[in-house]
Design a protein around this motif. Structure first.
Motif, short mmCIF file in Angstrom:
data_model
loop_
_atom_site.label_atom_id
_atom_site.label_comp_id
_atom_site.label_asym_id
_atom_site.label_seq_id
_atom_site.Cartn_x
_atom_site.Cartn_y
_atom_site.Cartn_z
N VAL A 106 14.98 0.68 -68.88
CA VAL A 106 14.06 -0.44 -69.13
C VAL A 106 14.03 -0.65 -70.64
CG1 VAL A 106 12.63 -0.05 -67.09
CG2 VAL A 106 12.02 1.05 -69.24
N HIS A 121 4.95 -6.35 -69.68
CA HIS A 121 6.40 -6.19 -69.82
C HIS A 121 6.84 -4.86 -69.20
CE1 HIS A 121 10.36 -6.37 -71.89
NE2 HIS A 121 10.20 -5.06 -71.99
N GLN A 125 8.92 -4.15 -65.46
CA GLN A 125 10.23 -3.51 -65.46
C GLN A 125 10.23 -2.12 -64.83
OE1 GLN A 125 13.11 -3.80 -68.61
NE2 GLN A 125 11.69 -4.98 -69.86
N ARG A 129 11.50 0.15 -60.70
CA ARG A 129 12.58 1.13 -60.85
C ARG A 129 12.14 2.52 -60.42
NH1 ARG A 129 13.62 -3.05 -64.08
NH2 ARG A 129 15.80 -3.51 -64.65
N CYS A 277 14.69 -12.98 -61.95
CA CYS A 277 15.87 -12.66 -62.73
C CYS A 277 16.43 -13.90 -63.43
CB CYS A 277 16.97 -12.08 -61.83
SG CYS A 277 16.52 -10.56 -60.98
#
Length: 375
Positions: A106, A121, A125, A129, A277
């Motif tokens: 990230v 942010h 991200q 994950r 995306c």
């Protein structure tokens, strides 16, 4: 015990505090510890038994690469997410970390941003994950020594109303005129392995969306060009597609193809993200379907989420060919898995077999073969 146990490794106290605060708010995530140095991190690894490690690329006592190497010695299957700045040095180090076994990365919040924007942010991200690389994904993190036979792995997915199940050799239509690729988590390593296995460029243009931010896509193109026979580079607005070239969509730009005046041109834009995306695989695949119709071939590699699913629907509807990476060799079987489960894939292949299939489908000699396959 919560399913996701995270060890945060970062030399910045404010970053450790911010990450701990974000993760601790999640009901399924536990921050089991933090470490401000590589030595402390390695000492805590065995004590705390984390299921995921976040690792700063740049550390004071040991480099992020050195810490990663030590982690891999004792925990080869443990997901490690690199935490990287958007700089050339950090980007290059991050790509090297991925090549050496890091699971994903990230990017740090842009400098000068507000605290709420920085938190959002990181949250956007990092949380997907951690969950995507959780315990259920661990077996895919270890390089496979014994890959199942091609015949066993070439079982086609159900195709429902779109036609009967088919294997790769039974894909209808002529030789494709383009190869469009979509990849995300685990993609850089998969691409390096795939194209490193080719002994010559493919006789068609290649267009690729790899989910990465600006700068990282250029560094990835340079790395792939240096380690394979394919001429990878970052795409530019107005590029004309040529056989043998391979264009990677630049970070933060959608890439589309437009046919006109007897040629295919690249169009880059910053339209709204799709599937959260930009660049998005769906955007590219839809344009490929429109420009090439039944002469298009799509390849969906390892990646989180379902970007590419809608674009594959368009390619399949126009008679194009679709191949996806199998679950066993994917870091995360999200993008290829959604396409396969929707019955859109003509074949699901382990990564080590895809290069040979591409050579065969594009009319080139396969390794060890004396027969040229053209269709």
């Amino acid at each position: 015990m919560k399913p996701f146990r995270v060890l945060i490794v970062d030399d910045s106290t404010p970053i450790r505090t911010m990450l701990s605060g974000i993760l601790s708010e999640e009901s399924d995530i536990e921050v089991v510890g933090t470490a401000g140095s590589g030595a402390v991190a390695l000492a805590k690894l065995a004590q705390l038994n984390p299921t995921v490690v976040t690792l700063d690329v740049e550390m004071p006592d040991m480099s992020g690469l050195d810490i990663l190497a030590e982690i891999r010695k004792v925990a080869p299957r443990l997901p490690v997410i690199m935490f990287s700045s958007l700089t050339v040095k950090a980007g290059a180090t991050t790509l090297e970390a991925l090549a050496r076994g890091a699971s994903d990365y990230v990017t740090k919040p842009p400098p000068g941003g507000t605290l709420p924007s920085s938190i959002e942010h990181v949250r956007t991200q990092l949380l997907p994950r951690i969950r995507g690389l959780g315990p259920r994904q661990l077996p895919a993190l270890v390089p496979l020594k014994d890959t199942p036979s091609k015949g066993a792995m070439l079982a086609a997915m159900p195709v429902g109303q779109m036609g009967p199940p088919t294997g790769m050799a039974a894909i209808p239509g002529l030789r494709p005129d383009i190869l469009a690729i979509g990849s995300s988590t685990g993609g850089p390593n998969a691409l390096a392995e795939l194209f490193g296995a080719l002994n010559a460029p493919l006789p068609v243009p290649i267009v690729l969306v790899q989910h990465m931010p600006p700068l990282f896509t250029r560094l990835l193109a340079e790395r792939l060009a240096a380690t394979s026979p394919v001429k990878f580079r970052e795409a530019q607005h107005g590029d004309v597609l040529k056989p043998g070239d391979a264009l990677i969509a630049p970070g933060d730009y959608h890439m589309r193809l437009e046919r006109g005046n007897g040629r295919i041109n690249v169009v880059l834009d910053q339209a709204a993200p799709e599937n959260s995306c930009r660049p998005a695989v769906d955007v590219l695949f839809r344009s490929v379907a429109q420009a090439y119709g039944s002469r298009a071939m799509a390849l969906v590699l390892t990646g989180m989420g379902q970007d590419g699913l809608l674009g594959c629907q368009d390619i399949r509807a126009r008679g194009g060919q679709i191949v996806v990476q199998d679950e066993a060799t994917s870091v995360v079987w999200g993008m290829p898995g959604f396409v396969a489960k929707a019955g859109l894939a003509h074949a699901t292949l382990p990564l080590p077999h895809i290069a040979a299939e591409l050579r065969r489908r594009f009319g080139q000699m396969t390794v060890g073969s004396e027969v040229k396959h053209a269709g």
